[in-house]
Design an enzyme around this catalytic site. Structure first.
Site, PDB file in Angstrom:
ATOM      1  N   TYR A 126       5.313 -10.123   7.026  1.00 40.41           N
ATOM      2  CA  TYR A 126       5.199  -8.607   7.272  1.00 40.41           C
ATOM      3  C   TYR A 126       5.791  -8.172   8.851  1.00 40.41           C
ATOM      4  O   TYR A 126       5.390  -8.940   9.565  1.00 40.41           O
ATOM      5  CB  TYR A 126       3.849  -7.983   7.052  1.00 40.41           C
ATOM      6  CG  TYR A 126       3.528  -7.720   5.713  1.00 40.41           C
ATOM      7  CD1 TYR A 126       3.900  -6.703   5.153  1.00 40.41           C
ATOM      8  CD2 TYR A 126       2.947  -8.984   5.057  1.00 40.41           C
ATOM      9  CE1 TYR A 126       3.664  -6.370   3.619  1.00 40.41           C
ATOM     10  CE2 TYR A 126       2.567  -8.522   3.571  1.00 40.41           C
ATOM     11  CZ  TYR A 126       2.773  -7.432   3.042  1.00 40.41           C
ATOM     12  OH  TYR A 126       2.857  -7.241   1.735  1.00 40.41           O
TER      13      TYR A 126
ATOM     14  N   ASP B 164       0.703  -1.152   0.001  1.00 37.65           N
ATOM     15  CA  ASP B 164       0.110  -0.029  -0.064  1.00 37.65           C
ATOM     16  C   ASP B 164       0.941   1.405   0.042  1.00 37.65           C
ATOM     17  O   ASP B 164       1.898   1.193   0.338  1.00 37.65           O
ATOM     18  CB  ASP B 164      -0.853   0.041   1.338  1.00 37.65           C
ATOM     19  CG  ASP B 164      -1.977  -1.072   1.620  1.00 37.65           C
ATOM     20  OD1 ASP B 164      -1.774  -1.897   0.803  1.00 37.65           O
ATOM     21  OD2 ASP B 164      -2.450  -0.842   2.459  1.00 37.65           O
TER      22      ASP B 164
END
Lengths: 245, 245
Positions: A111, A53
């Protein structure tokens, strides 16, 4: 054709994310494609493993591209690092098997999420972590992490704009630890929906602050009602850390 | 009067250094004095231990100020951190003896210098370290460090603009080590002239690159001819790390 694999590190702070959007220059993919196109003298498309993102960082994003020339890996690495802005670095270039595909061959992704949990801000990490001034209860968050592990329909943790039909993802592990004043979450899974990690961390923060209970997670998942964007952790704390193939 | 000691961390990147210059807002001292003046309703002056240059960072700068009110330390800390920009943080407030003076009572100071020594830039540390793309020879630099230790006239490592008459300083230790791709210098001394650390590191980098020999340092010191600003390491790699009283 020669198939090259790139390992990429970037500070996503000033970009609209990984994925090239039309003619927009302001994406990581766009920046790298421009540099490669200059290098080979024709338009080149790269395939990235993860579409991070806007504002999200990467420690080791992976991408691949094919060119007819067989160029030394070091030459590609030096050209790209010379041409790219200092917030995007190519840390490895490798000539790989022709069948290697950065997106389809990704088996799992990890992540990392960093929270700075002191009353005062962290001058050097203020753009690379989320600042939460109130003390978070680590034990509560640790317990809550367990509810996300396994295969679930993550519609509740998806973004309404996403058109993906398959919203089932498998989380292999989700841990939280305290490292020198930072609270670090590390999550591995076979894939993540758009905004999914940030929304999951958002719920974990609410639990750490005592605003929600760990036991509410199964109910939220089963409800398939989307967690609001307000309950989403800041982009600047999130890093794509590792991709296994 | 109540005498308070502040411990301060800052990202010096967008400031003209520690010391307030006339009405300029753009100094660390100026920012903190403004916040304190709002807090107590009258103009307050603070005394800093070290006048860090423009762009130089601090992990633990120390300052003190006196006010007539006896305010709880936590109240001062919260007020300042709320009022100050996120690149300046107060990490400790302590009510101290009336005679404590942050500048005069400083016995020794330690500075840290970070170099990123890879061909590619470091996306997250690009503003917090100097990027040297060519490999530095650590062993040569280690040997060179020894020549700076002890008491010397540091005129060669001073800035022409400085009006200080006493240019003799004592270096207690100067070490270099490799830490995860970074080369870190740590120097302790009884005081440092304006630009002195950056000029010393500049010479050490030249030695690490093979452009100068370690054995030239005594000659440079004895010459008292100023090292040119061109041979000065970047401000963004320098951190005031610790002050002992």
């Amino acid at each position: 054709m020669n198939n090259y694999k790139l390992t990429i590190q970037y500070d996503g702070g000033r970009y609209k994310g990984w994925q090239r959007l039309g003619d927009s220059e302001n994406t990581i993919q766009g920046k790298i494609e421009n540099a490669l196109s200059v290098m080979v003298g024709q338009s080149i498309e790269i395939i990235g493993s993860s579409r991070t993102d806007a504002g999200v960082h990467a420690l080791a994003q992976v991408a691949n591209f094919k060119i007819s020339d067989n160029m030394p890996e070091s030459k590609i690495m030096n050209f790209l690092n010379h041409y790219l802005p200092p917030d995007i670095s190519i840390t490895e270039v490798e000539l790989v098997d022709d069948r290697f595909h950065a997106r389809y061959n990704a088996k799992d992704k990890t992540y990392l999420y960093k929270i700075w949990n002191e009353v005062y801000s962290h001058p050097f990490m203020r753009k690379y972590s989320m600042h939460v001034g109130k003390k978070l209860d680590i034990e509560k968050m640790k317990r809550a992490c367990q509810y996300f592990i396994g295969e679930h329909d993550f519609t509740a943790y998806s973004n309404a704009k996403s058109k993906k039909k398959d919203t089932v993802r498998k989380i292999y592990s989700l841990d939280v630890e305290e490292v020198e004043g930072f609270i670090q979450f590390r999550v591995s899974g076979n894939g993540f929906l758009y905004n999914m990690v940030r929304k999951m961390i958002g719920t974990l923060i609410e639990i750490g602050l005592g605003e929600k209970e760990a036991e509410e997670i199964p109910t939220i998942l089963l409800s398939k009602e989307r967690v609001q964007t307000g309950g989403m952790a800041d982009a600047c704390g999130l890093y794509l850390e590792k991709i296994n193939f």
